[in-house]
Design an enzyme around this catalytic site. Structure first.
Site, PDB file in Angstrom:
ATOM      1  N   CYS A 127     -12.290   3.128   3.517  1.00 17.04           N
ATOM      2  CA  CYS A 127     -11.748   4.273   4.255  1.00 17.04           C
ATOM      3  C   CYS A 127     -12.840   5.038   5.003  1.00 17.04           C
ATOM      4  O   CYS A 127     -12.693   5.347   6.192  1.00 17.04           O
ATOM      5  CB  CYS A 127     -11.014   5.205   3.298  1.00 17.04           C
ATOM      6  SG  CYS A 127     -11.942   5.567   1.790  1.00 17.04           S
ATOM      7  N   HIS A 160     -11.677  12.852   2.576  1.00 15.40           N
ATOM      8  CA  HIS A 160     -13.128  12.909   2.755  1.00 15.40           C
ATOM      9  C   HIS A 160     -13.415  13.755   3.999  1.00 15.40           C
ATOM     10  O   HIS A 160     -12.582  13.874   4.896  1.00 15.40           O
ATOM     11  CB  HIS A 160     -13.714  11.523   3.037  1.00 15.40           C
ATOM     12  CG  HIS A 160     -13.401  10.475   2.022  1.00 15.40           C
ATOM     13  ND1 HIS A 160     -13.852  10.522   0.725  1.00 15.40           N
ATOM     14  CD2 HIS A 160     -12.708   9.308   2.116  1.00 15.40           C
ATOM     15  CE1 HIS A 160     -13.449   9.439   0.072  1.00 15.40           C
ATOM     16  NE2 HIS A 160     -12.743   8.694   0.891  1.00 15.40           N
TER      17      HIS A 160
HETATM   18  P1  NAD Z   1      -5.545   1.063  -7.109  1.00 17.96           P
HETATM   19  O1  NAD Z   1      -6.194   1.080  -8.448  1.00 17.96           O
HETATM   20  O2  NAD Z   1      -4.774   2.233  -6.657  1.00 17.96           O
HETATM   21  O3  NAD Z   1      -4.609  -0.212  -6.981  1.00 17.96           O
HETATM   22  C1  NAD Z   1      -4.952  -1.479  -7.452  1.00 17.96           C
HETATM   23  C2  NAD Z   1      -3.730  -2.131  -8.046  1.00 17.96           C
HETATM   24  O4  NAD Z   1      -4.046  -3.446  -8.467  1.00 17.96           O
HETATM   25  C3  NAD Z   1      -3.201  -1.393  -9.284  1.00 17.96           C
HETATM   26  O5  NAD Z   1      -1.809  -1.268  -9.172  1.00 17.96           O
HETATM   27  C4  NAD Z   1      -3.601  -2.308 -10.454  1.00 17.96           C
HETATM   28  O6  NAD Z   1      -2.696  -2.223 -11.516  1.00 17.96           O
HETATM   29  C5  NAD Z   1      -3.528  -3.670  -9.781  1.00 17.96           C
HETATM   30  N1  NAD Z   1      -4.332  -4.699 -10.444  1.00 17.96           N
HETATM   31  C6  NAD Z   1      -5.365  -4.553 -11.318  1.00 17.96           C
HETATM   32  N2  NAD Z   1      -5.836  -5.752 -11.704  1.00 17.96           N
HETATM   33  C7  NAD Z   1      -5.085  -6.678 -11.042  1.00 17.96           C
HETATM   34  C8  NAD Z   1      -5.073  -8.091 -11.048  1.00 17.96           C
HETATM   35  N3  NAD Z   1      -5.952  -8.798 -11.760  1.00 17.96           N
HETATM   36  N4  NAD Z   1      -4.162  -8.735 -10.271  1.00 17.96           N
HETATM   37  C9  NAD Z   1      -3.264  -8.038  -9.513  1.00 17.96           C
HETATM   38  N5  NAD Z   1      -3.222  -6.691  -9.501  1.00 17.96           N
HETATM   39  C10 NAD Z   1      -4.131  -6.019 -10.249  1.00 17.96           C
HETATM   40  O7  NAD Z   1      -6.715   0.719  -6.083  1.00 17.96           O
HETATM   41  P2  NAD Z   1      -6.766   1.083  -4.552  1.00 17.96           P
HETATM   42  O8  NAD Z   1      -7.298   2.467  -4.415  1.00 17.96           O
HETATM   43  O9  NAD Z   1      -5.488   0.736  -3.893  1.00 17.96           O
HETATM   44  O10 NAD Z   1      -7.939   0.132  -4.059  1.00 17.96           O
HETATM   45  C11 NAD Z   1      -7.712  -1.222  -3.739  1.00 17.96           C
HETATM   46  C12 NAD Z   1      -8.820  -1.688  -2.827  1.00 17.96           C
HETATM   47  O11 NAD Z   1      -8.783  -0.901  -1.636  1.00 17.96           O
HETATM   48  C13 NAD Z   1     -10.243  -1.539  -3.384  1.00 17.96           C
HETATM   49  O12 NAD Z   1     -11.044  -2.561  -2.866  1.00 17.96           O
HETATM   50  C14 NAD Z   1     -10.676  -0.191  -2.817  1.00 17.96           C
HETATM   51  O13 NAD Z   1     -12.071  -0.072  -2.737  1.00 17.96           O
HETATM   52  C15 NAD Z   1     -10.051  -0.259  -1.442  1.00 17.96           C
HETATM   53  N6  NAD Z   1      -9.795   1.043  -0.804  1.00 17.96           N
HETATM   54  C16 NAD Z   1      -9.360   2.099  -1.524  1.00 17.96           C
HETATM   55  C17 NAD Z   1      -9.136   3.316  -0.887  1.00 17.96           C
HETATM   56  C18 NAD Z   1      -8.697   4.532  -1.626  1.00 17.96           C
HETATM   57  O14 NAD Z   1      -9.089   5.618  -1.262  1.00 17.96           O
HETATM   58  N7  NAD Z   1      -7.899   4.427  -2.660  1.00 17.96           N
HETATM   59  C19 NAD Z   1      -9.345   3.429   0.483  1.00 17.96           C
HETATM   60  C20 NAD Z   1      -9.740   2.306   1.202  1.00 17.96           C
HETATM   61  C21 NAD Z   1      -9.995   1.104   0.553  1.00 17.96           C
END
Ligand code: NAD
Length: 342
Positions: free
Chosen positions: A139, A219
């Site tokens: 992000c 942010h």
């Molecule tokens: P999150 O924790 O909200 O979601 C991840 C999901 O994956 C959860 O529902 C979890 O239960 C599930 N999960 C866990 N282990 C798993 C597995 N082995 N197989 C399938 N599903 C599984 O995380 P998020 O914030 O959505 O982040 C996901 C990605 O996006 C990361 O790489 C993060 O760095 C990136 N990201 C996050 C944000 C943010 O601010 N949240 C912004 C941009 C990018």
């Protein structure tokens, strides 16, 4: 084109929702590990759930949540998977995606090496055409790249120094902090964000520092940019105004000076999940002194990468060759107009 979303958390649920709004791709299903409220809502919306392993089947069955099959069943049917699992888990899935010859999009929590390309639509859409593995940067990096690629195209960017004030956690997270501190992140700068920007703009001289503060909303970036050429404030504003994915926030006109009020604005506009897909640049902060430009921008971390995920799908599956057209399609489907609308 059939798309699977693996990981249905903050990013995955939004990307799945966005895929359902496109007319040239279908959401085949999602992969979930936990039979929680998000799974229940997915079922209510007619989304098919797949699970990673046999061990998950019983958990879903006990909660009365139907499961369509294992992830491997889905992978044999889909064209592309959007991996939105937690950081570092995506890389572990890569072998499986390869085994099933399925293209994959990874998120910013993965190392750049996981993919052939780190991606931002405004910077390198064409390079993603037909690729098998693409990483949509984080992000913060997405926010920085939208601004910097726009300015680079319009005027030229020579050097960037930035302080990133990062939110501590997403609103739904209950185990992360800090709750009463400002934390140097990392204590020995620079932060990784500038390094990440260079995965897309390799020649740029950029250095970023970051701190984490006790908020969940957004942010905030403070940037000092050395431009290649002299440009008036008006020229900079007009360059930013031309890009639908950047919104200028007039703090005087709107009587707004905080991320809290921005979120309230999103609520009042009736935006789904209070999401701002756009990078929010505080117009009144834009100051030009010679070739030096200073400004402040805000990033809604839960939403900003969603349009780029949809664009990346279009590029990798060659559904649209032209970046402007691809962006236009995504924008239209998500209600991104370049103006403060709902
Ligand atoms: P999150 O924790 O909200 O979601 C991840 C999901 O994956 C959860 O529902 C979890 O239960 C599930 N999960 C866990 N282990 C798993 C597995 N082995 N197989 C399938 N599903 C599984 O995380 P998020 O914030 O959505 O982040 C996901 C990605 O996006 C990361 O790489 C993060 O760095 C990136 N990201 C996050 C944000 C943010 O601010 N949240 C912004 C941009 C990018």
């Amino acid at each position: 084109m059939r798309i699977l979303v693996n990981g249905f958390g903050t990013i995955g649920k939004r990307v799945a929702w966005a895929i359902m709004r496109q007319d040239d791709m279908d959401l085949y299903g999602i992969v979930k590990t936990k039979p929680d409220y998000a799974a229940w809502i997915a079922v209510k919306n007619g989304i098919d759930i797949y699970v990673p392993g046999e061990e998950h089947l019983k958990m879903f069955e006990e909660k009365g949540l139907p499961v369509k099959g294992l992830i491997t069943d889905a992978l044999s049917k889909v064209d592309l998977v959007v991996d939105a699992t937690p950081a570092k888990i995506g890389a572990k899935y890569k072998e499986l995606y390869k085994q099933y010859s399925v293209k994959a999009i990874f998120q910013g929590g993965e190392k750049p090496e996981v993919a052939q390309l780190s991606f931002n639509t405004l910077c390198n859409y064409e390079q993603a055409l037909g690729k098998d593995y693409v990483r949509v940067v984080s992000c913060n990096t997405t926010g920085l790249l939208r601004l910097l690629c726009t300015l680079d195209r319009a005027i030229g960017v020579e050097k960037v120094r930035a302080l990133l004030v990062r939110r501590a956690a997403d609103p739904k997270e209950i185990k992360k902090g800090p709750i009463n501190a400002i934390v140097l992140d990392p204590p020995n700068p620079p932060s990784h964000h500038g390094v990440d920007v260079k995965t897309v703009m390799p020649k740029l001289d950029i250095l970023t520092y970051a701190v984490v503060v006790p908020t969940t909303l957004m942010h905030m970036h403070y940037l000092v940019i050395t431009l290649r050429d002299y440009a008036s404030r008006a020229k900079i504003i007009s360059a930013l105004e031309e890009v639908s994915r950047i919104l200028l926030v007039d703090s005087s006109k709107l009587s707004i000076k905080s991320t809290a009020e921005l979120v309230e604005l999103a609520r009042d506009l009736g935006r789904p999940r209070n999401d701002f897909y756009e990078l929010l640049v505080w117009e009144n902060s834009i100051t030009v002194n010679g070739k030096e430009l200073m400004l402040v921008q805000s990033v809604h971390q839960e939403a900003i990468v969603v349009p780029e995920n949809i664009d990346a799908i279009r590029a990798m599956l060659r559904l649209e060759e032209d970046p402007v057209e691809a962006m236009h399609k995504t924008d239209k489907s998500l209600g991104i107009t370049g103006r403060l609308t709902n």
